[in-house]
Design a protein around this motif. Structure first.
Motif, short mmCIF file in Angstrom:
data_model
loop_
_atom_site.label_atom_id
_atom_site.label_comp_id
_atom_site.label_asym_id
_atom_site.label_seq_id
_atom_site.Cartn_x
_atom_site.Cartn_y
_atom_site.Cartn_z
N LYS A 48 0.83 -1.19 0.00
CA LYS A 48 0.00 0.00 0.00
C LYS A 48 0.87 1.25 0.00
CE LYS A 48 -4.18 -1.54 2.31
NZ LYS A 48 -5.11 -1.27 3.41
N VAL A 49 0.48 2.21 -0.84
CA VAL A 49 1.10 3.52 -0.85
C VAL A 49 -0.01 4.53 -0.63
CG1 VAL A 49 2.42 5.18 -2.19
CG2 VAL A 49 2.90 2.76 -2.43
N GLU A 50 0.11 5.32 0.42
CA GLU A 50 -0.91 6.30 0.79
C GLU A 50 -2.28 5.66 0.93
OE1 GLU A 50 -0.56 9.40 -2.10
OE2 GLU A 50 1.49 9.87 -1.50
N GLY A 51 -2.33 4.47 1.52
CA GLY A 51 -3.58 3.80 1.82
C GLY A 51 -4.23 3.06 0.67
N LYS A 68 16.27 -13.50 -5.23
CA LYS A 68 16.29 -12.36 -4.30
C LYS A 68 15.38 -11.27 -4.84
CE LYS A 68 20.77 -12.80 -2.13
NZ LYS A 68 22.00 -12.13 -1.74
N ILE A 69 14.58 -10.70 -3.95
CA ILE A 69 13.68 -9.63 -4.33
C ILE A 69 14.17 -8.35 -3.66
CG2 ILE A 69 11.31 -8.78 -4.22
CD1 ILE A 69 10.46 -11.76 -4.09
N HIS A 70 14.37 -7.31 -4.47
CA HIS A 70 14.85 -6.03 -3.97
C HIS A 70 13.70 -5.02 -3.98
CE1 HIS A 70 18.97 -7.49 -4.17
NE2 HIS A 70 18.69 -7.95 -5.38
N VAL A 71 13.48 -4.38 -2.85
CA VAL A 71 12.44 -3.36 -2.74
C VAL A 71 13.12 -2.03 -2.41
CG1 VAL A 71 10.38 -2.62 -1.49
CG2 VAL A 71 10.78 -5.04 -1.89
N THR A 72 12.92 -1.04 -3.28
CA THR A 72 13.47 0.29 -3.06
C THR A 72 12.30 1.24 -2.86
OG1 THR A 72 15.27 -0.28 -4.57
CG2 THR A 72 15.04 2.03 -3.98
N ALA A 73 12.32 1.98 -1.75
CA ALA A 73 11.19 2.84 -1.42
C ALA A 73 11.66 4.17 -0.88
CB ALA A 73 10.30 2.15 -0.39
N GLU A 74 10.79 5.18 -1.00
CA GLU A 74 11.07 6.48 -0.40
C GLU A 74 10.77 6.41 1.10
OE1 GLU A 74 9.22 9.76 -2.33
OE2 GLU A 74 10.31 9.43 -4.19
N ALA A 75 11.27 7.40 1.81
CA ALA A 75 11.37 7.41 3.27
C ALA A 75 10.25 6.79 4.10
CB ALA A 75 11.68 8.81 3.76
N PRO A 76 9.00 7.18 4.06
CA PRO A 76 8.09 6.56 5.04
C PRO A 76 7.68 5.15 4.62
CG PRO A 76 6.88 8.13 3.74
CD PRO A 76 8.30 8.18 3.28
N PHE A 77 8.59 4.20 4.80
CA PHE A 77 8.31 2.80 4.46
C PHE A 77 8.98 1.91 5.50
CE2 PHE A 77 8.85 -1.22 2.19
CZ PHE A 77 7.58 -1.38 1.67
N SER A 78 8.23 0.95 6.02
CA SER A 78 8.71 0.14 7.13
C SER A 78 9.21 -1.23 6.65
CB SER A 78 7.55 -0.04 8.11
OG SER A 78 7.84 -1.04 9.02
N LYS A 79 10.33 -1.64 7.20
CA LYS A 79 10.85 -2.97 6.93
C LYS A 79 9.92 -4.01 7.52
CE LYS A 79 14.71 -5.94 8.09
NZ LYS A 79 15.80 -6.13 9.01
N TYR A 81 6.77 -3.93 7.60
CA TYR A 81 5.65 -4.11 6.68
C TYR A 81 5.97 -5.21 5.67
CZ TYR A 81 1.92 -2.86 3.40
OH TYR A 81 0.83 -2.90 2.57
N LEU A 82 7.22 -5.30 5.25
CA LEU A 82 7.64 -6.37 4.34
C LEU A 82 7.53 -7.73 5.02
CD1 LEU A 82 10.71 -4.96 2.43
CD2 LEU A 82 8.43 -5.39 1.55
N TYR A 84 5.48 -8.48 7.44
CA TYR A 84 4.04 -8.73 7.54
C TYR A 84 3.50 -9.30 6.22
CZ TYR A 84 -0.91 -7.46 7.24
OH TYR A 84 -2.26 -7.47 7.03
N LEU A 85 3.87 -8.69 5.11
CA LEU A 85 3.41 -9.17 3.81
C LEU A 85 3.99 -10.54 3.47
CD1 LEU A 85 3.49 -5.90 1.72
CD2 LEU A 85 1.48 -7.16 2.47
N GLY A 86 5.24 -10.77 3.89
CA GLY A 86 5.87 -12.08 3.69
C GLY A 86 5.14 -13.18 4.43
N LYS A 87 4.76 -12.89 5.67
CA LYS A 87 4.00 -13.87 6.46
C LYS A 87 2.65 -14.12 5.81
CE LYS A 87 5.77 -13.11 11.11
NZ LYS A 87 5.40 -12.66 12.45
N LYS A 88 2.04 -13.07 5.30
CA LYS A 88 0.74 -13.19 4.64
C LYS A 88 0.85 -14.07 3.39
CE LYS A 88 -2.96 -9.82 4.02
NZ LYS A 88 -3.69 -10.09 5.25
N TYR A 89 1.95 -13.91 2.65
CA TYR A 89 2.17 -14.73 1.46
C TYR A 89 2.35 -16.20 1.85
CZ TYR A 89 4.39 -16.75 -2.61
OH TYR A 89 4.71 -17.58 -3.67
N LEU A 90 3.16 -16.46 2.87
CA LEU A 90 3.39 -17.83 3.32
C LEU A 90 2.09 -18.47 3.79
CD1 LEU A 90 6.76 -17.51 5.27
CD2 LEU A 90 6.39 -18.47 3.01
N LYS A 91 1.26 -17.70 4.46
CA LYS A 91 -0.02 -18.21 4.93
C LYS A 91 -0.93 -18.56 3.75
CE LYS A 91 -2.93 -19.03 8.30
NZ LYS A 91 -2.70 -20.11 9.25
#
Length: 124
Positions: A48-51, A68-79, A81-82, A84-91
């Motif tokens: 999600k970006v800006e909701g 390997k997956i590389h994620v490049t993001a601007e400042a307000p982005f939490s590690k 959160y990645l 959380y999404l990884g766990k969601k994918y595994l589930k």
């Protein structure tokens, strides 16, 4: 009371810091348990970006290099959160009981198997 001639400090507006994170799927990808391209597609559709999902734009870029997956993001982005999404994918793939997400360094996550054999070694 306001003192004349005293100016507030203004932060210089420059380019926002780009955050780079890596998700390493080496172990499960070698065993053909997960596909890195499917995980990449999942992240692209779910971040999600800006909701809003599917709104990556220029703020976030996701690239894949083998497993390997590389994620490049601007400042307000939490590690986190990645993770959380990884766990969601595994589930969603029903792999949450076999794989876990571990942070070996400050800017990366790694998918690893649960160590089931440790219990047997301790008993001997």
């Amino acid at each position: 009371m306001v003192v004349k001639g005293l100016k507030k400090k203004v932060a210089a507006k420059g380019k926002k810091a780009a955050l780079k994170f890596t998700l390493d799927c080496q172990q499960p990808a070698d065993d053909n348990i997960i596909e890195a391209k499917d995980f990449e597609k999942f992240l692209t559709s779910r971040i999600k970006v800006e909701g809003k999902t599917g709104n990556l734009g220029d703020k976030i870029s996701i690239s894949r290099e083998k497993s390997k997956i590389h994620v490049t993001a601007e400042a307000p982005f939490s590690k986190r959160y990645l993770k959380y999404l990884g766990k969601k994918y595994l589930k969603s793939q029903q792999l949450r009981d076999f794989l876990r997400i571990v942070a070996p360094t400050k800017t990366s996550y790694e998918l690893r198997y649960f160590n089931i054999n440790e219990d047997k070694d301790d008993e001997e």
